[in-house]
Scaffold this motif. Structure first.
Motif, short mmCIF file in Angstrom:
data_model
loop_
_atom_site.label_atom_id
_atom_site.label_comp_id
_atom_site.label_asym_id
_atom_site.label_seq_id
_atom_site.Cartn_x
_atom_site.Cartn_y
_atom_site.Cartn_z
N LEU A 16 0.83 -1.20 0.00
CA LEU A 16 0.00 0.00 0.00
C LEU A 16 0.87 1.26 0.00
N LEU A 26 -8.84 -2.84 -2.44
CA LEU A 26 -9.08 -1.95 -1.29
C LEU A 26 -10.56 -1.83 -0.96
N PHE A 74 -6.14 -0.04 4.81
CA PHE A 74 -6.08 1.37 4.45
C PHE A 74 -6.42 2.25 5.66
#
Length: 191
Positions: free
Chosen positions: A71, A176, A185
């Motif tokens: 990420l 996501l 996230f």
């Protein structure tokens, strides 16, 4: 000037905008001939032009030669936009990220994409979705996400007058949008 697009259909006419601003303020009982207010209609026109204009940019991406798969998040990107319902500012921060695929994004482009969509009358919900969709289309990433936290002056300065109240919106695509990706996230924002 078409306010709903980033690129105006015609060049801005500051003189006409200042004249209309003067009429608007006068209709509300403001004496624009009073000392300190004589140039206010022009200043108002310039301020709104600044809030409704953004610089064009190229979406710079690079090959993901290192096969980076984790990420990438850029946090606390300033958000300054106008509520499309009252044309009053809302301000806050955007946290934007993605899971790279074959391409990676130049880091400054995160802020450029946010700016591209904030410089027009907006709703926070639409803004969040537009940022994610623009990055998703440009990157063909495994997933893109955005969280925006903002205070709306249309809520804090008028109406209910609730200073300090913030609105949080989010949008996610791909991996996501899955529960585990969304959790990763959001956890990265808690640090």
């Amino acid at each position: 000037m078409t306010l709903s697009t980033a690129v105006p259909a015609t060049l801005p006419d500051l003189d006409a905008a200042a004249e209309h601003a003067r009429g608007f303020l006068t209709a509300l009982g403001v004496d624009c001939d009073a000392p300190g207010l004589q140039r206010s209609p022009l200043r108002m026109a310039k301020a709104y032009l600044e809030m409704l204009s953004s610089d064009p940019f190229s979406m710079t991406t690079f090959p993901n030669d290192e096969d980076y798969a984790e990420l990438v998040i850029v946090r606390s990107i300033p958000v300054r936009s106008l509520c499309e319902h009252h044309l009053l500012p809302f301000t806050g921060v955007a946290h934007v990220g993605y899971l790279p695929g074959e391409r990676i994004l130049g880091l400054s482009k995160f802020a450029r994409v946010v700016e591209e969509f904030t410089h027009r009358p907006q709703t926070q919900e639409r803004l969040t979705r537009q940022i994610v969709d623009r990055l998703d289309a440009a990157l063909d990433a495994r997933g893109v996400g955005a969280v925006i936290e903002a205070e709306h002056s249309c809520m804090t300065l008028r109406g209910v007058r609730a200073p300090g109240a913030t609105t949080r919106t989010s949008a996610f695509t791909g991996a996501l949008a899955e529960p585990a990706g969304r959790a990763d996230f959001l956890a990265a924002l808690a640090d």
